[in-house]
Design a protein around this motif. Sequence first.
Motif, PDB file in Angstrom:
ATOM      1  N   UNK A  54       0.857  -1.186   0.000  1.00 38.29           N
ATOM      2  CA  UNK A  54       0.000   0.000   0.000  1.00 38.29           C
ATOM      3  C   UNK A  54       0.891   1.233   0.000  1.00 38.29           C
ATOM      4  N   UNK A  55       0.506   2.254  -0.746  1.00 38.64           N
ATOM      5  CA  UNK A  55       1.310   3.465  -0.839  1.00 38.64           C
ATOM      6  C   UNK A  55       2.505   3.296  -1.753  1.00 38.64           C
ATOM      7  N   UNK A  56       2.317   2.562  -2.825  1.00 33.99           N
ATOM      8  CA  UNK A  56       3.424   2.232  -3.718  1.00 33.99           C
ATOM      9  C   UNK A  56       3.951   3.442  -4.490  1.00 33.99           C
ATOM     10  N   UNK A  57       3.163   4.506  -4.625  1.00 36.07           N
ATOM     11  CA  UNK A  57       3.664   5.660  -5.360  1.00 36.07           C
ATOM     12  C   UNK A  57       4.409   6.639  -4.459  1.00 36.07           C
ATOM     13  N   UNK A  60      -7.111   2.801   1.699  1.00 30.87           N
ATOM     14  CA  UNK A  60      -6.806   2.018   2.897  1.00 30.87           C
ATOM     15  C   UNK A  60      -7.778   2.326   4.041  1.00 30.87           C
ATOM     16  N   UNK A  61      -8.479   3.450   3.973  1.00 30.90           N
ATOM     17  CA  UNK A  61      -9.446   3.788   5.022  1.00 30.90           C
ATOM     18  C   UNK A  61     -10.811   3.162   4.765  1.00 30.90           C
ATOM     19  N   UNK A  62     -10.977   2.506   3.631  1.00 30.35           N
ATOM     20  CA  UNK A  62     -12.236   1.857   3.269  1.00 30.35           C
ATOM     21  C   UNK A  62     -12.052   0.348   3.367  1.00 30.35           C
ATOM     22  N   UNK A  63     -12.641  -0.265   4.390  1.00 28.80           N
ATOM     23  CA  UNK A  63     -12.443  -1.683   4.653  1.00 28.80           C
ATOM     24  C   UNK A  63     -12.847  -2.563   3.475  1.00 28.80           C
TER      25      UNK A  63
END
Length: 77
Positions: free
Chosen positions: A9-12, A63-66
């Motif tokens: 997550x957060x690859x950019x 990531x804030x959306x389950x």
Amino acid sequence: MNNKTALIFGVNGQDGSYLSELLIKKGYKEVHGVIRRASVNNTNERLGNIIIANNFHVLEGDITDLSSVADIVDDTQ
């Protein structure tokens, strides 16, 4: 041959892009990178040298959306 799959997550971001590049060089079978849907489009700037790899996949999610995270995990398994 390495049969490992990575989900980042957060690859950019800086850390995520370097981690993706490292895992591809280590021979990971697949590397999935998640970017935010509302993210500023700097994907090509950060990931330009690895986005062409056959085993690297860019996904959009929040990531804030389950439910988004659950869908991404399901898709990568």
